[in-house]
Design a protein around this motif. Structure first.
Motif, PDB file in Angstrom:
ATOM      1  N   VAL A   1      26.820  98.242  74.643  1.00 22.88           N
ATOM      2  CA  VAL A   1      25.526  98.303  73.969  1.00 22.88           C
ATOM      3  C   VAL A   1      25.256  99.778  73.686  1.00 22.88           C
ATOM      4  O   VAL A   1      25.374 100.608  74.579  1.00 22.88           O
ATOM      5  CB  VAL A   1      24.412  97.724  74.869  1.00 22.88           C
ATOM      6  N   GLY A   2      24.926 100.096  72.470  1.00 23.44           N
ATOM      7  CA  GLY A   2      24.620 101.481  72.111  1.00 23.44           C
ATOM      8  C   GLY A   2      25.638 102.052  71.148  1.00 23.44           C
ATOM      9  O   GLY A   2      26.587 101.377  70.730  1.00 23.44           O
ATOM     10  N   PHE A   3      25.403 103.304  70.791  1.00 24.49           N
ATOM     11  CA  PHE A   3      26.277 103.983  69.839  1.00 24.49           C
ATOM     12  C   PHE A   3      27.634 104.282  70.462  1.00 24.49           C
ATOM     13  O   PHE A   3      27.708 104.763  71.588  1.00 24.49           O
ATOM     14  CB  PHE A   3      25.646 105.307  69.383  1.00 24.49           C
ATOM     15  N   ALA A   4      28.692 104.010  69.708  1.00 22.67           N
ATOM     16  CA  ALA A   4      30.041 104.384  70.126  1.00 22.67           C
ATOM     17  C   ALA A   4      30.318 105.830  69.726  1.00 22.67           C
ATOM     18  O   ALA A   4      31.056 106.546  70.408  1.00 22.67           O
ATOM     19  CB  ALA A   4      31.074 103.459  69.491  1.00 22.67           C
ATOM     20  N   GLN A   5      29.732 106.261  68.614  1.00 28.10           N
ATOM     21  CA  GLN A   5      29.913 107.631  68.138  1.00 28.10           C
ATOM     22  C   GLN A   5      28.722 108.020  67.262  1.00 28.10           C
ATOM     23  O   GLN A   5      28.200 107.188  66.523  1.00 28.10           O
ATOM     24  CB  GLN A   5      31.202 107.769  67.326  1.00 28.10           C
ATOM     25  N   ILE A   6      28.329 109.268  67.376  1.00 31.10           N
ATOM     26  CA  ILE A   6      27.286 109.837  66.515  1.00 31.10           C
ATOM     27  C   ILE A   6      27.855 111.088  65.876  1.00 31.10           C
ATOM     28  O   ILE A   6      28.506 111.898  66.547  1.00 31.10           O
ATOM     29  CB  ILE A   6      26.012 110.182  67.321  1.00 31.10           C
ATOM     30  N   ARG A   7      27.613 111.227  64.581  1.00 27.60           N
ATOM     31  CA  ARG A   7      28.052 112.415  63.849  1.00 27.60           C
ATOM     32  C   ARG A   7      26.824 113.168  63.346  1.00 27.60           C
ATOM     33  O   ARG A   7      25.911 112.554  62.797  1.00 27.60           O
ATOM     34  CB  ARG A   7      28.945 112.015  62.672  1.00 27.60           C
TER      35      ARG A   7
ATOM     36  N   GLY B   1      27.419  93.886  70.948  1.00 25.52           N
ATOM     37  CA  GLY B   1      27.034  94.261  72.309  1.00 25.52           C
ATOM     38  C   GLY B   1      25.560  94.011  72.561  1.00 25.52           C
ATOM     39  O   GLY B   1      25.175  93.431  73.574  1.00 25.52           O
ATOM     40  N   THR B   2      24.717  94.427  71.619  1.00 20.41           N
ATOM     41  CA  THR B   2      23.270  94.259  71.749  1.00 20.41           C
ATOM     42  C   THR B   2      22.876  92.791  71.826  1.00 20.41           C
ATOM     43  O   THR B   2      21.978  92.426  72.572  1.00 20.41           O
ATOM     44  CB  THR B   2      22.564  94.922  70.547  1.00 20.41           C
ATOM     45  N   LEU B   3      23.551  91.972  71.050  1.00 19.66           N
ATOM     46  CA  LEU B   3      23.217  90.546  71.017  1.00 19.66           C
ATOM     47  C   LEU B   3      23.946  89.734  72.088  1.00 19.66           C
ATOM     48  O   LEU B   3      23.745  88.523  72.179  1.00 19.66           O
ATOM     49  CB  LEU B   3      23.523  89.975  69.626  1.00 19.66           C
ATOM     50  N   GLY B   4      24.779  90.392  72.893  1.00 18.36           N
ATOM     51  CA  GLY B   4      25.486  89.687  73.954  1.00 18.36           C
ATOM     52  C   GLY B   4      26.554  88.734  73.438  1.00 18.36           C
ATOM     53  O   GLY B   4      26.932  87.791  74.130  1.00 18.36           O
ATOM     54  N   VAL B   5      27.044  88.970  72.235  1.00 21.51           N
ATOM     55  CA  VAL B   5      28.064  88.111  71.632  1.00 21.51           C
ATOM     56  C   VAL B   5      29.438  88.382  72.234  1.00 21.51           C
ATOM     57  O   VAL B   5      30.239  87.479  72.402  1.00 21.51           O
ATOM     58  CB  VAL B   5      28.100  88.319  70.094  1.00 21.51           C
ATOM     59  N   ALA B   6      29.699  89.649  72.550  1.00 22.19           N
ATOM     60  CA  ALA B   6      30.989  90.033  73.125  1.00 22.19           C
ATOM     61  C   ALA B   6      30.717  90.933  74.336  1.00 22.19           C
ATOM     62  O   ALA B   6      30.215  92.050  74.183  1.00 22.19           O
ATOM     63  CB  ALA B   6      31.838  90.771  72.084  1.00 22.19           C
TER      64      ALA B   6
ATOM     65  N   ALA C   1       8.051  99.988  66.300  1.00 27.09           N
ATOM     66  CA  ALA C   1       9.492  99.744  66.399  1.00 27.09           C
ATOM     67  C   ALA C   1       9.737  98.252  66.528  1.00 27.09           C
ATOM     68  O   ALA C   1       8.929  97.524  67.112  1.00 27.09           O
ATOM     69  CB  ALA C   1      10.057 100.485  67.613  1.00 27.09           C
ATOM     70  N   GLY C   2      10.846  97.827  65.963  1.00 23.90           N
ATOM     71  CA  GLY C   2      11.190  96.409  66.033  1.00 23.90           C
ATOM     72  C   GLY C   2      12.682  96.205  65.933  1.00 23.90           C
ATOM     73  O   GLY C   2      13.472  97.151  66.019  1.00 23.90           O
ATOM     74  N   LEU C   3      13.056  94.982  65.742  1.00 16.06           N
ATOM     75  CA  LEU C   3      14.472  94.631  65.653  1.00 16.06           C
ATOM     76  C   LEU C   3      15.096  95.125  64.346  1.00 16.06           C
ATOM     77  O   LEU C   3      14.485  95.038  63.281  1.00 16.06           O
ATOM     78  CB  LEU C   3      14.653  93.112  65.727  1.00 16.06           C
ATOM     79  N   HIS C   4      16.304  95.620  64.453  1.00 14.20           N
ATOM     80  CA  HIS C   4      17.097  95.988  63.278  1.00 14.20           C
ATOM     81  C   HIS C   4      17.481  94.695  62.556  1.00 14.20           C
ATOM     82  O   HIS C   4      17.665  93.645  63.203  1.00 14.20           O
ATOM     83  CB  HIS C   4      18.356  96.736  63.737  1.00 14.20           C
ATOM     84  N   PRO C   5      17.610  94.727  61.234  1.00  9.61           N
ATOM     85  CA  PRO C   5      18.028  93.515  60.519  1.00  9.61           C
ATOM     86  C   PRO C   5      19.331  92.906  61.052  1.00  9.61           C
ATOM     87  O   PRO C   5      19.508  91.692  61.016  1.00  9.61           O
ATOM     88  CB  PRO C   5      18.181  93.994  59.070  1.00  9.61           C
ATOM     89  N   ALA C   6      20.215  93.740  61.604  1.00 12.45           N
ATOM     90  CA  ALA C   6      21.475  93.219  62.147  1.00 12.45           C
ATOM     91  C   ALA C   6      21.272  92.432  63.439  1.00 12.45           C
ATOM     92  O   ALA C   6      22.200  91.792  63.934  1.00 12.45           O
ATOM     93  CB  ALA C   6      22.465  94.364  62.380  1.00 12.45           C
ATOM     94  N   THR C   7      20.040  92.464  63.993  1.00 17.37           N
ATOM     95  CA  THR C   7      19.739  91.679  65.194  1.00 17.37           C
ATOM     96  C   THR C   7      18.642  90.655  64.934  1.00 17.37           C
ATOM     97  O   THR C   7      18.074  90.104  65.870  1.00 17.37           O
ATOM     98  CB  THR C   7      19.322  92.590  66.370  1.00 17.37           C
ATOM     99  N   GLY C   8      18.314  90.434  63.668  1.00 19.30           N
ATOM    100  CA  GLY C   8      17.331  89.419  63.324  1.00 19.30           C
ATOM    101  C   GLY C   8      15.998  89.962  62.854  1.00 19.30           C
ATOM    102  O   GLY C   8      15.093  89.188  62.542  1.00 19.30           O
ATOM    103  N   GLY C   9      15.841  91.268  62.798  1.00 21.81           N
ATOM    104  CA  GLY C   9      14.596  91.853  62.321  1.00 21.81           C
ATOM    105  C   GLY C   9      14.495  91.757  60.805  1.00 21.81           C
ATOM    106  O   GLY C   9      15.489  91.537  60.109  1.00 21.81           O
ATOM    107  N   ASP C  10      13.276  91.938  60.307  1.00 25.53           N
ATOM    108  CA  ASP C  10      13.082  91.852  58.855  1.00 25.53           C
ATOM    109  C   ASP C  10      13.084  93.221  58.183  1.00 25.53           C
ATOM    110  O   ASP C  10      12.883  93.331  56.975  1.00 25.53           O
ATOM    111  CB  ASP C  10      11.790  91.106  58.526  1.00 25.53           C
TER     112      ASP C  10
END
Length: 172
Positions: A120-126, A110-115, A53-62
C-alpha cells in the motif's frame, strides 16, 4: 513580492540565534485535523483553506475530492518549491522562473486489498525541477543539493519518522 537575500537573512537571523542559544525553542509541534464526512471523505480543517479529501477514482471515488496521495505529492512540490526559492535567494542565484513536478507510482491493488503481495502506498516518487536561470552548473548543483537537504517533506519521505497511533471513543 520578491524577497532579497539580505531581507531573508534579516528575517531568519533572530530565529537562528534563538535556536542556537535555546535549542528547545526550535521544536514546534504542527497539527493537522480532519473531520470524517459523508461519501467517504475527510475535511482537512488545518491551514488557510479547508480541503476535502476523498477516494481516488481508481478506488471508487468520483474525483470531486482531493486524493490523499495527490495531497502528498502536492505537499512535496509545495515544500520543494518554497525551499528552492529560499535557497536560491540565500545563495544569490537568480531564477527567472522555476517549476517543480512530482509524480509517483501507486498500485491500487494494494490499497483495495486485491493483492496481498502489493504494498500500500507509492512504490516510487520522482521529483523534477525545471529552472530558468543563467546560474552555472556548480550553482545549480548546490541549489538542488541544499533544496533536498532543507525540504521538510522530502527529508520526511526519505527518513520516515516514528508514527504513534492512538484513539478515543466518544462517550454515549
Amino acid at each position: 513580492m520578491t524577497v532579497q537575500a539580505d531581507e531573508l537573512k534579516a528575517l531568519q537571523a533572530p530565529l537562528k540565534a534563538r535556536y542556537r542559544e535555546r535549542p528547545e525553542t526550535a521544536l514546534v509541534t504542527l497539527r493537522a485535523r480532519g473531520r470524517v464526512g459523508e461519501n467517504v471523505t475527510c475535511k482537512i480543517e488545518t491551514g488557510n483553506s479547508p480541503v476535502k479529501a476523498g477516494l481516488h477514482p481508481a478506488t471508487g471515488g468520483d474525483g470531486s475530492a482531493a486524493c490523499s496521495a495527490d495531497l502528498l505529492l502536492e505537499s512535496l512540490v509545495a515544500c520543494a518549491g518554497v525551499t528552492l526559492s529560499a535557497v536560491a535567494t540565500a545563495l544569490g542565484v537568480s531564477l527567472r522562473g522555476a517549476t517543480v513536478e512530482a509524480d509517483g507510482d501507486l498500485d491500487f491493488r494494494g490499497t483495495l486489498g486485491v493483492a496481498k503481495d502489493v504494498p500500500v502506498g507509492f512504490a516510487q516518487i520522482r521529483l523534477h525541477f525545471d529552472l530558468d536561470t543563467d546560474a552555472s552548473a556548480e550553482q545549480i548543483a548546490s541549489l538542488l543539493r541544499l533544496t533536498e537537504r532543507y525540504c521538510v517533506i522530502y527529508q520526511t519521505l526519505m527518513h520516515p519518522p516514528k508514527i504513534d497511533v492512538s484513539h478515543a471513543v466518544a462517550p454515549r
